[in-house]
Design an enzyme around this catalytic site. Sequence first.
Site, short mmCIF file in Angstrom:
data_model
loop_
_atom_site.label_atom_id
_atom_site.label_comp_id
_atom_site.label_asym_id
_atom_site.label_seq_id
_atom_site.Cartn_x
_atom_site.Cartn_y
_atom_site.Cartn_z
N GLY A 1 44.84 33.19 26.18
CA GLY A 1 45.47 33.19 27.53
C GLY A 1 46.52 34.17 27.58
CG ASN B 1 54.24 26.03 28.86
OD1 ASN B 1 54.81 26.57 30.08
ND2 ASN B 1 54.97 26.01 28.03
CD GLN C 1 49.67 23.57 29.17
OE1 GLN C 1 49.28 22.47 29.04
NE2 GLN C 1 50.10 24.17 27.87
CB SER D 1 44.20 29.45 27.28
OG SER D 1 44.08 29.55 25.70
N GLY D 2 41.06 28.91 26.05
CA GLY D 2 40.05 27.81 25.76
C GLY D 2 40.78 26.76 25.02
CG HIS D 3 44.35 27.00 22.32
ND1 HIS D 3 45.54 26.45 21.54
CD2 HIS D 3 44.48 28.09 22.65
CE1 HIS D 3 46.60 27.23 21.82
NE2 HIS D 3 46.03 27.92 22.57
CB THR E 1 31.70 43.01 19.05
OG1 THR E 1 31.40 44.29 18.83
CG2 THR E 1 30.69 42.13 18.87
CB CYS F 1 63.72 28.57 15.76
SG CYS F 1 64.89 27.87 14.66
#
Length: 385
Positions: free
Chosen positions: A72, A152, A180, A200-202, A238, A323
């Site tokens: 993403g 998010n 999201q 985004s895939g994950h 690829t 952080c």
Amino acid sequence: MDKIVYLDNAATTQVSKAALDAMLPFFNDRYGNPSSVYSVGRDAKKAIEEARETVAKAIGARPEEIYFTGSGTEANNWALKSAAQANMGKGKHLITTAIEHPAVFNTMKFLEKVGFELTVLDVDCNGQVSLDELSDSIREDTILISVMTANNEIGTILPIANIGKIAREKGILFHTDAVQAVGSIDVNVADMNVDMLVLSGHKLGAVKGVGALYIKKGVKLPAFIHGGGQERGLRSGTENVPAIAGLAAAIEYRISKLPLEAIEAKRNRLIEGLLKIPKSALTGDPINRLPGIASFVFEAIEGESMLLMLDHFGICGSSGSACSSGSLDPSHVLLAIGLPHEIAHGSLRLSLSEHTTDEEIDYVIEKLTDVVAKLRAMSPVWNEG
Ligand code: PLP
């Protein structure tokens, strides 16, 4: 540790069975390079084109408007940098919001450093942008607006269709980071009046390291990665065939089978239970919010300590504080919605999935109530009154 209650699905999700099953054949049986001319290569190419159709259908786009990327973040970088570059002859003014993910915010800041002018729109206490303020910030030389579909950290869903309408009437390119949102709420590029959209895939049950950029037909963006000419010459390299096949399967599963109402009901149970903790508050829009995200602040609590104590009980959540450069800065999103530093430090985001159970929700409510009480008992700043 035996019991794990994973409530950090906005950070990443478990790979769905649908995605895993779709990926597996491409590791050994169907391992061809999609650019090769022989049948094993053509087979891989076919899989990519089928995945493109599935992803396109999921967001109301045409297959030729979908480009696969490595994340993403990459897709956001591509959209913003290429759109800015392509239109710099028309103007140099960009608009975004104060609550964007760093993938957008830091890209916009980079563009500002290299000579573009940036307006960052404030948000209200729910994380909403004002359409009037947006209209007022548009200038003759505005070339690009980027507003996220859903946040998010606090789960707020923004009025993308209305913003898109304003941008379109003024002839300004409009980009949205929908990482999201896709798979959690209805996302339709035509209804949203967007020119570019990122997913985004994950975040939706596919693997990490795959994403997609929607570019509306007719919008011309220069190539982002130069090389062998994959993705119609715009994003060389690829293709990650297994990840792309998995992304398509994951999206299809999320859109057709995800029990969103049940997830929302569990989220509401969680919110109700946690708001019984004294001096706690929900962050984000109470109504226009993602079904799976519950986000809070607890007075006189330090977010990181809360996370560590929750981890002891096997509970995985996340805190808005990040952080950065050695200092424990509160989240820019929580500051943008007007929370004072000391309150923003005590933030917690819990994000649910279809695997979350009522028992887990009750367990989290019980443990978190104890954790907050324990931390406050040790806190020099806690004042019960
Ligand atoms: N945009 C938003 C709103 C996100 O939540 C995230 C991930 O946290 C990203 C972009 C980045 O996506 P990726 O992890 O695929 O680079």
